[in-house]
Design a protein around this motif. Structure first.
Motif, mmCIF file in Angstrom:
data_model
loop_
_atom_site.group_PDB
_atom_site.id
_atom_site.type_symbol
_atom_site.label_atom_id
_atom_site.label_comp_id
_atom_site.label_asym_id
_atom_site.label_seq_id
_atom_site.Cartn_x
_atom_site.Cartn_y
_atom_site.Cartn_z
ATOM 1 N N ALA A 97 0.817 -1.281 -0.008
ATOM 2 C CA ALA A 97 0.117 0.145 0.098
ATOM 3 C C ALA A 97 0.799 1.223 0.130
ATOM 4 N N ILE A 98 0.347 2.183 -0.723
ATOM 5 C CA ILE A 98 0.822 3.675 -0.608
ATOM 6 C C ILE A 98 -0.270 4.583 -0.364
ATOM 7 N N ARG B 125 -0.072 14.150 2.735
ATOM 8 C CA ARG B 125 0.981 13.609 3.260
ATOM 9 C C ARG B 125 1.078 12.295 3.169
ATOM 10 N N ALA B 126 2.198 11.824 2.656
ATOM 11 C CA ALA B 126 2.663 10.415 2.322
ATOM 12 C C ALA B 126 2.801 9.539 3.768
ATOM 13 N N PHE C 48 -5.828 7.738 -1.635
ATOM 14 C CA PHE C 48 -5.849 9.214 -1.505
ATOM 15 C C PHE C 48 -6.726 9.475 -0.489
ATOM 16 N N ILE C 49 -6.308 9.819 0.762
ATOM 17 C CA ILE C 49 -7.715 10.002 1.805
ATOM 18 C C ILE C 49 -7.482 11.457 2.190
ATOM 19 N N SER C 50 -9.009 12.144 1.933
ATOM 20 C CA SER C 50 -9.039 13.497 2.327
ATOM 21 C C SER C 50 -10.040 13.642 3.551
ATOM 22 N N ALA D 69 1.473 13.498 -4.861
ATOM 23 C CA ALA D 69 2.232 13.086 -5.846
ATOM 24 C C ALA D 69 2.741 11.485 -5.574
ATOM 25 N N ALA D 70 2.448 10.703 -6.654
ATOM 26 C CA ALA D 70 3.112 9.274 -6.603
ATOM 27 C C ALA D 70 3.569 8.693 -8.007
#
Length: 340
Positions: free
Chosen positions: A57-58, A64-65, A83-85, A95-96
């Protein structure tokens, strides 16, 4: 359709307006006139809809990573990109980068998981598919109805590479997924599919530009959408066949249902061909549910709203059925059925 400008959430001057051709249907400056304050840190909640399929997982939380931001695939692997907001009126950027080496087979399971209110999220993803590599990217996008969400995907597919993409979106105040793909030609096989199911005043914009740069490349694209109430669906698909890209086989289709008088669909499929001996086609249809089918189902005791839901699901499910990975396909089907 021109290449979109580079967006910087800290600089309002970079926010495109409808004067930019590629943004004529999704005027970001109309909704966002000033740079938002940065989003605070946030905790990671539940594990996401693809958790049971395993893999690495990324994770980004408010931009923030949590750990690494790059992934290099070799062999057969699964990556969950989240991508969690979770923000209120603030903005964040993530960015990934994902690389599939020769011979790799990567299942990329991507989710955009939003809670909170009126946030602005801008995500960037770069994907490199080497010769002989295969990447299957499946995307679920679910965010609050007052959020603004922009995702830019830049894909490079080498000769002999395979890339499959399916994006399922449910809209937001303004939600846009832009895919720009450089097609390597000989032996490279690309499929870019999309699905939007919108209600309320939500809007989704699925934009793509596929550029065939060498001979004998294949692209298939199918997008389907359903809009109700005052929702708005936007599809902009462009396939460019450059000089020297002879033997290209490129097909594009967009089909949508409008289920209320005030809902709207804007579609702009384009082919730009500079080569000879190509097979290219595009199609676009916008309509309503089949009234005779609705009548037939009601005559057999199925309530009207249930009949509408069944016909809507049958219309959309073709896109889901094109997902080759059975586990991912089952998750998407269940996820979509719960929202229809």
């Amino acid at each position: 359709m021109t290449v979109q400008p580079m967006i910087d959430l800290t600089d309002a001057a970079t926010f495109p307006s409808r004067r930019v051709e590629a943004w004529k249907y999704s005027d970001l400056r109309r909704y966002l006139r000033e740079a938002p304050e940065p989003s605070p840190t946030t905790a990671i909640g539940p594990p996401g809809p693809f958790y049971d399929l395993g893999g690495e997982a990324i994770v980004f939380a408010n931009g923030r990573a949590v750990g690494v931001t790059d992934f290099i695939a070799s062999g057969e692997q699964t990556l969950r990109l989240r991508f969690i907001s979770q923000a209120e009126g603030t903005g964040h950027t993530a960015a990934a980068r994902v690389v599939a080496r020769p011979g790799a087979k990567l299942l990329l399971l991507e989710t955009h998981e939003g809670t909170g209110s009126a946030y602005v999220a801008h995500n960037r993803l770069d994907i490199d598919v080497a010769s002989g590599a295969e990447v299957t990217r499946v995307v679920l996008v679910e965010e609050p109805d007052d959020a603004i969400s922009i995702t830019d995907i830049d894909v490079k597919v080498a000769r002999g590479g395979t890339y499959r993409q399916t994006t399922i979106a449910t809209g937001a105040r303004l939600q846009r997924q832009t895919t720009t793909l450089a097609h390597g030609g000989e032996g490279a096989d690309v499929r870019i599919d999309g699905l939007y199911a919108l209600s309320g005043s939500r809007q989704t914009d699925l934009t793509s530009i596929v550029r065939h740069e060498c001979e004998n490349g294949v692209t298939s694209q199918l997008t389907k959408g359903v809009v109700r109430e005052t929702a708005r669906g936007v599809f902009q698909g462009k396939i460019v066949v450059e000089r020297g890209a002879d033997g290209t086989d490129a097909r594009m289709g967009h089909h949508a249902l409008i289920l209320s008088e005030r809902a709207e669909v804007d579609a702009k499929p384009e082919l730009e061909i500079y080569a000879d001996d190509v097979q290219c086609a595009h199609g676009n249809t916008v309509g309503n549910l089949d009234e005779s089918a609705l009548f037939y189902m009601q005559q057999r005791g199925i309530p009207l709203e249930e009949a509408r839901a069944l016909l809507t699901q049958a219309f959309l499910i073709e896109v889901v059925d094109r997902i080759a990975h059975e586990g991912a396909r089952d998750v998407v089907r269940t996820w979509l059925e719960a929202r229809l």
